[in-house]
Design a protein around this motif. Structure first.
Motif, short mmCIF file in Angstrom:
data_model
loop_
_atom_site.label_atom_id
_atom_site.label_comp_id
_atom_site.label_asym_id
_atom_site.label_seq_id
_atom_site.Cartn_x
_atom_site.Cartn_y
_atom_site.Cartn_z
N HIS A 9 0.87 -1.18 0.00
CA HIS A 9 0.00 0.00 0.00
C HIS A 9 0.90 1.23 0.00
O HIS A 9 2.13 1.11 -0.07
CB HIS A 9 -0.93 -0.03 1.21
CG HIS A 9 -0.23 -0.24 2.52
ND1 HIS A 9 0.59 0.72 3.09
CD2 HIS A 9 -0.18 -1.31 3.36
CE1 HIS A 9 1.07 0.26 4.22
NE2 HIS A 9 0.63 -0.97 4.40
N VAL A 43 2.63 6.83 7.15
CA VAL A 43 1.74 7.29 6.08
C VAL A 43 0.31 6.94 6.49
O VAL A 43 0.05 5.80 6.91
CB VAL A 43 2.10 6.61 4.74
CG1 VAL A 43 1.18 7.09 3.63
CG2 VAL A 43 3.55 6.89 4.39
N HIS A 95 4.09 1.34 2.18
CA HIS A 95 5.24 0.66 1.58
C HIS A 95 5.83 1.49 0.44
O HIS A 95 7.04 1.60 0.30
CB HIS A 95 4.83 -0.70 1.00
CG HIS A 95 4.27 -1.66 2.00
ND1 HIS A 95 2.97 -2.08 1.97
CD2 HIS A 95 4.85 -2.32 3.03
CE1 HIS A 95 2.75 -2.95 2.93
NE2 HIS A 95 3.88 -3.11 3.61
P1 AMP Z 1 4.97 -4.84 6.60
O1 AMP Z 1 4.74 -5.32 5.21
O2 AMP Z 1 3.71 -4.51 7.35
O3 AMP Z 1 5.93 -5.71 7.36
O4 AMP Z 1 5.69 -3.43 6.44
C1 AMP Z 1 6.91 -3.31 5.75
C2 AMP Z 1 7.53 -1.99 6.09
O5 AMP Z 1 6.64 -0.93 5.72
C3 AMP Z 1 7.79 -1.82 7.60
O6 AMP Z 1 9.03 -1.18 7.79
C4 AMP Z 1 6.64 -0.97 8.05
O7 AMP Z 1 6.93 -0.18 9.18
C5 AMP Z 1 6.43 -0.09 6.83
N1 AMP Z 1 5.08 0.45 6.84
C6 AMP Z 1 3.92 -0.24 6.84
N2 AMP Z 1 2.87 0.59 6.92
C7 AMP Z 1 3.36 1.85 6.97
C8 AMP Z 1 2.79 3.15 7.07
N3 AMP Z 1 1.48 3.33 7.13
N4 AMP Z 1 3.63 4.21 7.11
C9 AMP Z 1 4.97 4.04 7.06
N5 AMP Z 1 5.59 2.85 6.97
C10 AMP Z 1 4.79 1.75 6.93
#
Ligand code: AMP
Length: 281
Positions: A34, A176, A37
């Motif tokens: 999303h 975000v 990412h």
């Molecule tokens: P995930 O796929 O949930 O493991 O996230 C992968 C990376 O994206 C991690 O470093 C998360 O902290 C980052 N991430 C996920 N959602 C957000 C968001 N809303 N804002 C900023 N970074 C994000």
């Protein structure tokens, strides 16, 4: 864009790029990409010669009663988004590729885990640290990008990189949000329409807390209660925790001063949401 599923192929390819003198930016994810990412991806794109993204739902970081099976997955959509956002190498290994046999050795995190999600999710950060040791050795990045949505993860990765001497710069990226304030998350699709409406109250409560502090409130317990009351009063979610600490150390606040984090986790029917704000008092 290259899509690689084999560890050996990924390691060799990344090594060849390094030998050419290219700088490598790395964004590890669990997919279902999303805008959160994509913000990490775009930042990494602008700061490195080569951009590598991994998509791997890591079983080691899910507890027995957590949502490993129901975690959303859509590789075809992720592949297109990655390609359209300038990703050079998409690493998408299977669970068998990453964990062909039971690990004979894993990472154990000692600091910054007895609070927030670490306290609620036993072994979660050990699983995160273990997969990151593997991914860092496979991808060999110069810079790794992590979102402050998972602020405790950023604190843990900071320790991992320092203590294990990875030659990697950690780049934290701001949260975000959706237009109505909800922090973007792959898990948001598991909210019911009613829960999705209620979910805006999480960030709203954090902002209310910040305003109270700015107005002079200095008692962390009063702030935490205010947040809890707002969430229980306006949502059907069950609060896992509402906590405040010094950030990034995650130490107890003897007084409300300096850089702090206010973080919360709330369980809805099929999604556990986390959110936080960090700011200076
Ligand atoms: P995930 O796929 O949930 O493991 O996230 C992968 C990376 O994206 C991690 O470093 C998360 O902290 C980052 N991430 C996920 N959602 C957000 C968001 N809303 N804002 C900023 N970074 C994000």
């Amino acid at each position: 864009m290259k899509v690689i599923t084999s560890i050996q192929e990924m390691q060799q390819y990344m090594k060849s790029l390094k030998l050419e003198g290219k700088t490598i930016g790395f964004v590890p994810t669990m997919g279902y990409l999303h805008e959160g990412h994509l913000t990490l991806i775009n930042k990494a794109r602008s700061e490195n010669d080569v951009l590598a993204v991994s998509i791997f739902v890591n079983p080691l970081q899910f507890g027995p009663n957590e949502d490993f099976d129901s975690y959303p997955r859509d590789f075809e959509s992720d592949r297109k988004l990655a390609e359209n956002n300038g990703v050079d190498v998409l690493f998408h290994p299977s669970t068998e590729e990453m964990y062909p046999t039971k690990m004979s050795l894993t990472a154990v995190v000692h600091s910054r885990i007895n609070v927030l999600c670490g306290r609620q999710r036993n072994g979660h950060f050990d699983g995160v640290a273990t997969v990151l040791v593997k991914l860092f050795n496979i991808v060999q990045p110069d810079r790794a990008y992590f979102g402050l949505k998972d602020a405790q993860q950023v604190a843990v990765v900071d320790g991992l990189i320092t203590d294990f001497n990875f030659p990697i710069t950690l780049v934290p990226v701001a949260i975000v949000r959706e237009e109505d304030g909800l922090a973007k998350s792959s898990r948001n699709v598991n909210l019911t329409p009613q829960e999705r409406l209620e979910s805006t109250k999480l960030y709203e409560s954090l902002q209310m807390a910040k305003r109270e502090i700015e107005k002079g409130q200095r008692n962390p317990k009063v702030i935490e209660e205010l947040i809890k009351k707002h969430i229980t009063g306006h949502t059907s979610g069950v609060i896992d925790y509402v906590e405040m600490y010094r950030y990034p150390e995650l130490d107890e606040l003897s007084e409300l001063k300096g850089r702090i984090i206010i973080a919360l986790a709330v369980k809805f029917t099929k999604a556990r949401l986390i959110d936080n704000i960090t700011f200076d008092v």
